[in-house]
Enzyme design. Structure first.
Site, PDB file in Angstrom:
ATOM      1  N   HIS A   1      -0.067  -2.222  -5.647  1.00  0.00           N
ATOM      2  CA  HIS A   1      -1.015  -1.161  -5.274  1.00  0.00           C
ATOM      3  C   HIS A   1      -0.745  -0.713  -3.857  1.00  0.00           C
ATOM      4  O   HIS A   1      -0.045  -1.382  -3.098  1.00  0.00           O
ATOM      5  CB  HIS A   1      -2.463  -1.681  -5.371  1.00  0.00           C
ATOM      6  CG  HIS A   1      -2.790  -2.771  -4.386  1.00  0.00           C
ATOM      7  ND1 HIS A   1      -2.357  -4.073  -4.541  1.00  0.00           N
ATOM      8  CD2 HIS A   1      -3.481  -2.746  -3.220  1.00  0.00           C
ATOM      9  CE1 HIS A   1      -2.780  -4.807  -3.533  1.00  0.00           C
ATOM     10  NE2 HIS A   1      -3.457  -4.023  -2.707  1.00  0.00           N
TER      11      HIS A   1
ATOM     12  N   ASP B   1      -3.378   0.615  -0.576  1.00  0.00           N
ATOM     13  CA  ASP B   1      -4.764   0.227  -0.312  1.00  0.00           C
ATOM     14  C   ASP B   1      -5.764   1.373  -0.505  1.00  0.00           C
ATOM     15  O   ASP B   1      -5.547   2.488  -0.036  1.00  0.00           O
ATOM     16  CB  ASP B   1      -4.881  -0.340   1.110  1.00  0.00           C
ATOM     17  CG  ASP B   1      -4.227  -1.713   1.198  1.00  0.00           C
ATOM     18  OD1 ASP B   1      -4.291  -2.458   0.207  1.00  0.00           O
ATOM     19  OD2 ASP B   1      -3.642  -2.027   2.246  1.00  0.00           O
TER      20      ASP B   1
ATOM     21  N   HIS C   1       2.334  -2.823  -2.501  1.00  0.00           N
ATOM     22  CA  HIS C   1       2.499  -4.251  -2.230  1.00  0.00           C
ATOM     23  C   HIS C   1       1.739  -5.068  -3.264  1.00  0.00           C
ATOM     24  O   HIS C   1       0.832  -4.561  -3.938  1.00  0.00           O
ATOM     25  CB  HIS C   1       2.033  -4.606  -0.812  1.00  0.00           C
ATOM     26  CG  HIS C   1       0.612  -4.219  -0.545  1.00  0.00           C
ATOM     27  ND1 HIS C   1       0.230  -2.922  -0.247  1.00  0.00           N
ATOM     28  CD2 HIS C   1      -0.539  -4.949  -0.558  1.00  0.00           C
ATOM     29  CE1 HIS C   1      -1.081  -2.878  -0.080  1.00  0.00           C
ATOM     30  NE2 HIS C   1      -1.576  -4.098  -0.276  1.00  0.00           N
TER      31      HIS C   1
ATOM     32  N   ARG D   1      -6.852  -8.672   8.170  1.00  0.00           N
ATOM     33  CA  ARG D   1      -6.368  -7.341   7.814  1.00  0.00           C
ATOM     34  C   ARG D   1      -7.192  -6.256   8.503  1.00  0.00           C
ATOM     35  O   ARG D   1      -8.426  -6.314   8.512  1.00  0.00           O
ATOM     36  CB  ARG D   1      -6.492  -7.196   6.291  1.00  0.00           C
ATOM     37  CG  ARG D   1      -5.979  -5.901   5.748  1.00  0.00           C
ATOM     38  CD  ARG D   1      -6.120  -5.891   4.239  1.00  0.00           C
ATOM     39  NE  ARG D   1      -7.069  -4.862   3.885  1.00  0.00           N
ATOM     40  CZ  ARG D   1      -7.049  -4.184   2.731  1.00  0.00           C
ATOM     41  NH1 ARG D   1      -6.130  -4.459   1.813  1.00  0.00           N
ATOM     42  NH2 ARG D   1      -7.926  -3.273   2.472  1.00  0.00           N
TER      43      ARG D   1
HETATM   44  C1  SIN Z   1      -3.562  -7.000   0.244  1.00  0.00           C
HETATM   45  O1  SIN Z   1      -3.320  -6.621  -0.894  1.00  0.00           O
HETATM   46  O2  SIN Z   1      -4.080  -6.247   1.078  1.00  0.00           O
HETATM   47  C2  SIN Z   1      -3.249  -8.429   0.648  1.00  0.00           C
HETATM   48  C3  SIN Z   1      -1.832  -8.786   0.519  1.00  0.00           C
HETATM   49  C4  SIN Z   1      -1.608 -10.253   0.764  1.00  0.00           C
HETATM   50  O3  SIN Z   1      -2.510 -11.074   0.580  1.00  0.00           O
HETATM   51  O4  SIN Z   1      -0.484 -10.610   1.115  1.00  0.00           O
END
Ligand code: SIN
Length: 260
Positions: free
Chosen positions: A93, A95, A236, A251
Protein backbone atom coordinates in the site's frame (compact mmCIF):
# COMPACT_ATOMS: atom_id res chain seq x y z
CA UNK A 1 27.47 13.23 3.34
CA UNK A 2 27.41 10.26 0.97
CA UNK A 3 24.40 8.84 -0.92
CA UNK A 4 24.58 5.24 -2.17
CA UNK A 5 22.05 3.34 -4.24
CA UNK A 6 20.85 0.12 -2.55
CA UNK A 7 19.00 -1.69 -5.37
CA UNK A 8 18.35 -1.39 -9.09
CA UNK A 9 14.66 -0.46 -8.83
CA UNK A 10 14.60 1.94 -5.89
CA UNK A 11 16.25 2.63 -2.53
CA UNK A 12 19.34 4.56 -1.41
CA UNK A 13 21.17 5.13 1.87
CA UNK A 14 22.51 8.40 3.23
CA UNK A 15 25.66 8.28 5.35
CA UNK A 16 27.42 10.99 7.33
CA UNK A 17 24.42 13.17 8.20
CA UNK A 18 23.52 14.02 11.82
CA UNK A 19 19.87 14.98 12.18
CA UNK A 20 20.18 15.95 15.86
CA UNK A 21 22.11 19.10 14.92
CA UNK A 22 21.71 21.89 12.40
CA UNK A 23 20.75 20.65 8.92
CA UNK A 24 21.98 22.93 6.16
CA UNK A 25 19.60 23.74 3.31
CA UNK A 26 22.07 22.32 0.77
CA UNK A 27 22.12 18.95 2.61
CA UNK A 28 18.34 18.92 2.93
CA UNK A 29 17.85 19.63 -0.77
CA UNK A 30 20.36 16.88 -1.68
CA UNK A 31 18.45 14.40 0.52
CA UNK A 32 15.09 15.42 -0.93
CA UNK A 33 16.41 15.15 -4.50
CA UNK A 34 17.82 11.70 -3.66
CA UNK A 35 14.41 10.66 -2.35
CA UNK A 36 12.66 11.83 -5.51
CA UNK A 37 15.15 9.88 -7.65
CA UNK A 38 15.25 6.73 -5.48
CA UNK A 39 11.70 6.58 -4.04
CA UNK A 40 12.93 5.52 -0.60
CA UNK A 41 16.03 6.52 1.36
CA UNK A 42 17.52 5.36 4.63
CA UNK A 43 19.44 7.93 6.67
CA UNK A 44 21.71 5.76 8.82
CA UNK A 45 22.83 6.24 12.43
CA UNK A 46 20.02 8.44 13.80
CA UNK A 47 19.51 6.50 17.05
CA UNK A 48 20.18 9.66 19.10
CA UNK A 49 17.20 11.48 17.58
CA UNK A 50 14.60 12.54 20.15
CA UNK A 51 10.90 12.78 19.25
CA UNK A 52 11.43 16.56 19.10
CA UNK A 53 14.27 16.06 16.57
CA UNK A 54 12.11 13.75 14.47
CA UNK A 55 9.23 16.25 14.42
CA UNK A 56 11.58 19.16 13.63
CA UNK A 57 13.19 17.26 10.73
CA UNK A 58 9.78 16.08 9.48
CA UNK A 59 8.55 19.69 9.40
CA UNK A 60 11.24 20.47 6.79
CA UNK A 61 9.33 18.23 4.37
CA UNK A 62 5.95 19.93 4.69
CA UNK A 63 2.96 20.01 7.02
CA UNK A 64 2.91 17.19 9.57
CA UNK A 65 -0.31 15.23 9.23
CA UNK A 66 -2.22 13.93 12.25
CA UNK A 67 -3.77 10.56 11.44
CA UNK A 68 -7.60 10.74 11.36
CA UNK A 69 -8.09 7.61 13.48
CA UNK A 70 -4.80 6.20 14.80
CA UNK A 71 -3.69 8.08 17.96
CA UNK A 72 -0.28 9.77 18.31
CA UNK A 73 2.13 8.81 21.10
CA UNK A 74 1.63 10.66 24.38
CA UNK A 75 2.92 14.23 24.25
CA UNK A 76 3.96 14.18 20.57
CA UNK A 77 1.06 14.85 18.20
CA UNK A 78 2.05 13.57 14.76
CA UNK A 79 4.26 10.67 15.91
CA UNK A 80 2.53 7.33 15.58
CA UNK A 81 3.86 4.13 17.10
CA UNK A 82 4.16 1.27 14.62
CA UNK A 83 4.66 -2.14 16.16
CA UNK A 84 3.94 -5.74 15.21
CA UNK A 85 3.29 -6.39 11.53
CA UNK A 86 -0.47 -6.78 10.98
CA UNK A 87 -2.71 -7.52 7.98
CA UNK A 88 -2.84 -3.83 7.02
CA UNK A 89 0.89 -3.14 7.17
CA UNK A 90 1.68 -6.51 5.53
CA UNK A 91 -0.33 -5.67 2.41
CA UNK A 92 1.30 -3.56 -0.35
CA UNK A 93 0.00 0.00 0.00
CA UNK A 94 0.88 3.64 0.08
CA UNK A 95 -0.24 5.55 3.12
CA UNK A 96 -3.80 6.77 3.72
CA UNK A 97 -4.96 6.76 0.11
CA UNK A 98 -8.55 6.91 1.41
CA UNK A 99 -7.90 10.62 2.13
CA UNK A 100 -8.70 13.23 -0.52
CA UNK A 101 -5.09 14.49 -0.19
CA UNK A 102 -3.07 11.36 0.67
CA UNK A 103 0.27 11.71 2.44
CA UNK A 104 3.25 12.83 0.38
CA UNK A 105 6.06 11.40 2.55
CA UNK A 106 6.44 9.07 5.53
CA UNK A 107 9.40 9.14 7.95
CA UNK A 108 9.88 5.94 9.97
CA UNK A 109 12.51 5.81 12.73
CA UNK A 110 13.69 2.50 14.22
CA UNK A 111 13.27 2.46 18.02
CA UNK A 112 13.32 -1.25 19.01
CA UNK A 113 14.19 -3.92 16.46
CA UNK A 114 13.89 -7.70 16.59
CA UNK A 115 17.11 -9.70 16.15
CA UNK A 116 15.86 -10.83 12.74
CA UNK A 117 12.70 -10.36 10.72
CA UNK A 118 10.29 -7.47 10.21
CA UNK A 119 12.03 -6.15 7.10
CA UNK A 120 10.05 -3.63 5.07
CA UNK A 121 9.52 -4.20 1.35
CA UNK A 122 9.30 -1.25 -1.04
CA UNK A 123 8.11 -1.24 -4.64
CA UNK A 124 8.47 1.34 -7.37
CA UNK A 125 4.98 2.07 -8.71
CA UNK A 126 6.66 4.11 -11.47
CA UNK A 127 8.68 1.16 -12.77
CA UNK A 128 5.58 -1.03 -12.47
CA UNK A 129 3.63 1.39 -14.68
CA UNK A 130 6.52 1.69 -17.15
CA UNK A 131 6.64 -2.10 -17.54
CA UNK A 132 3.08 -2.21 -18.98
CA UNK A 133 2.34 -2.11 -22.70
CA UNK A 134 1.51 1.36 -24.10
CA UNK A 135 -2.11 0.42 -24.91
CA UNK A 136 -2.74 -0.75 -21.34
CA UNK A 137 -1.02 2.40 -20.02
CA UNK A 138 -3.35 4.53 -22.14
CA UNK A 139 -6.43 2.67 -20.90
CA UNK A 140 -5.34 2.96 -17.25
CA UNK A 141 -4.84 6.72 -17.66
CA UNK A 142 -8.60 7.02 -18.31
CA UNK A 143 -9.63 5.22 -15.08
CA UNK A 144 -10.15 6.24 -11.47
CA UNK A 145 -10.47 4.00 -8.41
CA UNK A 146 -12.53 4.20 -5.23
CA UNK A 147 -10.42 4.15 -2.01
CA UNK A 148 -12.12 3.43 1.33
CA UNK A 149 -10.79 3.46 4.93
CA UNK A 150 -10.11 0.11 6.60
CA UNK A 151 -12.09 -1.39 9.48
CA UNK A 152 -9.94 0.70 11.87
CA UNK A 153 -11.78 3.82 10.65
CA UNK A 154 -15.16 2.25 11.33
CA UNK A 155 -13.94 1.02 14.75
CA UNK A 156 -12.99 4.62 15.56
CA UNK A 157 -16.58 5.66 14.74
CA UNK A 158 -15.69 7.72 11.67
CA UNK A 159 -18.34 8.46 9.08
CA UNK A 160 -17.74 6.35 5.97
CA UNK A 161 -17.82 9.39 3.64
CA UNK A 162 -14.99 10.98 5.65
CA UNK A 163 -12.61 8.14 4.80
CA UNK A 164 -13.45 7.65 1.15
CA UNK A 165 -11.90 9.18 -1.98
CA UNK A 166 -11.78 8.66 -5.74
CA UNK A 167 -8.29 8.98 -7.30
CA UNK A 168 -6.86 8.42 -10.78
CA UNK A 169 -5.42 4.92 -11.30
CA UNK A 170 -2.25 6.55 -12.66
CA UNK A 171 -0.90 9.65 -10.97
CA UNK A 172 1.86 12.01 -12.06
CA UNK A 173 4.42 12.95 -9.41
CA UNK A 174 4.06 16.69 -8.66
CA UNK A 175 7.86 17.23 -8.58
CA UNK A 176 9.29 14.73 -11.09
CA UNK A 177 6.30 14.22 -13.42
CA UNK A 178 6.90 10.42 -13.21
CA UNK A 179 3.67 8.46 -13.72
CA UNK A 180 2.91 5.79 -11.12
CA UNK A 181 0.22 3.17 -10.55
CA UNK A 182 -1.90 4.47 -7.68
CA UNK A 183 -4.05 1.51 -6.61
CA UNK A 184 -3.47 -0.73 -3.60
CA UNK A 185 -5.13 -3.69 -1.95
CA UNK A 186 -5.61 -2.00 1.46
CA UNK A 187 -7.87 0.81 0.37
CA UNK A 188 -9.12 0.31 -3.20
CA UNK A 189 -12.51 -1.40 -3.36
CA UNK A 190 -13.27 -0.97 -7.09
CA UNK A 191 -12.59 0.90 -10.28
CA UNK A 192 -14.89 3.91 -10.37
CA UNK A 193 -18.02 3.03 -12.40
CA UNK A 194 -17.22 -0.73 -12.34
CA UNK A 195 -18.57 -3.33 -9.92
CA UNK A 196 -16.14 -4.87 -7.39
CA UNK A 197 -16.41 -8.17 -9.31
CA UNK A 198 -15.50 -6.50 -12.61
CA UNK A 199 -12.67 -4.54 -10.97
CA UNK A 200 -10.96 -7.41 -9.14
CA UNK A 201 -9.14 -9.15 -12.04
CA UNK A 202 -7.57 -5.91 -13.29
CA UNK A 203 -6.67 -4.74 -9.79
CA UNK A 204 -5.13 -8.09 -8.86
CA UNK A 205 -3.07 -8.03 -12.05
CA UNK A 206 -1.77 -4.52 -11.23
CA UNK A 207 -0.93 -5.55 -7.63
CA UNK A 208 1.07 -8.49 -9.00
CA UNK A 209 3.00 -6.21 -11.34
CA UNK A 210 3.78 -3.76 -8.51
CA UNK A 211 5.14 -6.59 -6.34
CA UNK A 212 7.37 -8.18 -9.01
CA UNK A 213 10.84 -8.70 -7.54
CA UNK A 214 12.47 -6.47 -10.13
CA UNK A 215 10.34 -3.54 -8.96
CA UNK A 216 11.28 -3.92 -5.28
CA UNK A 217 13.86 -3.18 -2.59
CA UNK A 218 13.87 -5.04 0.76
CA UNK A 219 14.96 -2.94 3.73
CA UNK A 220 16.68 -4.85 6.52
CA UNK A 221 16.44 -2.51 9.49
CA UNK A 222 19.51 -1.50 11.50
CA UNK A 223 19.58 0.40 14.78
CA UNK A 224 19.38 4.14 14.09
CA UNK A 225 17.78 3.86 10.64
CA UNK A 226 15.44 6.67 9.63
CA UNK A 227 13.67 5.54 6.47
CA UNK A 228 11.75 8.05 4.35
CA UNK A 229 9.54 7.08 1.44
CA UNK A 230 7.61 8.93 -1.20
CA UNK A 231 3.97 7.80 -1.15
CA UNK A 232 3.34 9.24 -4.64
CA UNK A 233 5.77 6.90 -6.39
CA UNK A 234 6.18 3.84 -4.14
CA UNK A 235 4.30 1.24 -2.13
CA UNK A 236 5.46 -0.71 0.93
CA UNK A 237 4.61 -3.80 2.98
CA UNK A 238 6.21 -5.21 6.12
CA UNK A 239 7.34 -8.85 6.17
CA UNK A 240 5.38 -10.61 8.93
CA UNK A 241 8.13 -12.90 10.21
CA UNK A 242 8.80 -11.39 13.65
CA UNK A 243 8.71 -14.29 16.07
CA UNK A 244 7.20 -12.69 19.19
CA UNK A 245 10.00 -10.12 19.63
CA UNK A 246 9.41 -6.42 20.07
CA UNK A 247 9.48 -4.18 16.97
CA UNK A 248 8.79 -0.49 17.52
CA UNK A 249 9.14 2.29 14.97
CA UNK A 250 8.06 5.93 15.17
CA UNK A 251 6.22 7.22 12.14
CA UNK A 252 5.52 10.77 10.99
CA UNK A 253 3.59 11.52 7.80
CA UNK A 254 3.64 14.67 5.70
CA UNK A 255 0.50 16.06 4.08
CA UNK A 256 0.17 15.68 0.33
CA UNK A 257 -2.04 17.00 -2.45
CA UNK A 258 -4.90 15.54 -4.49
CA UNK A 259 -3.49 13.00 -6.99
CA UNK A 260 -3.68 14.14 -10.62
C1 SIN B 1 3.61 1.11 7.53
O1 SIN B 1 2.96 0.45 6.73
O2 SIN B 1 3.45 2.34 7.63
C2 SIN B 1 4.60 0.43 8.46
C3 SIN B 1 5.66 -0.29 7.76
C4 SIN B 1 6.51 -1.09 8.71
O3 SIN B 1 6.06 -1.48 9.79
O4 SIN B 1 7.65 -1.38 8.36
Amino acid sequence: MEIRQLAGALGAEVLGLDLTGQIFDTDFVAVRDALHVNGVICIRDQGEMTPEDQLAFAARWGEISIHPYVPSIEGYPGIMKIYDPNPITQTWHSDSTHMSDPHAYTLLLARVLPKVGGDTMFASAVRAFQSLSPRLQDMLRTLSAVHEGTSLAADAGLDHEAVMAVHPVVRAHPDTGGEALFVNDNYVTRIDGWTPEESQPLLEYLYRVIGRYENTYRHRWRDGDLVIWDNRSTQHAVVGDVAGEERVLHRVTIAGSAPA
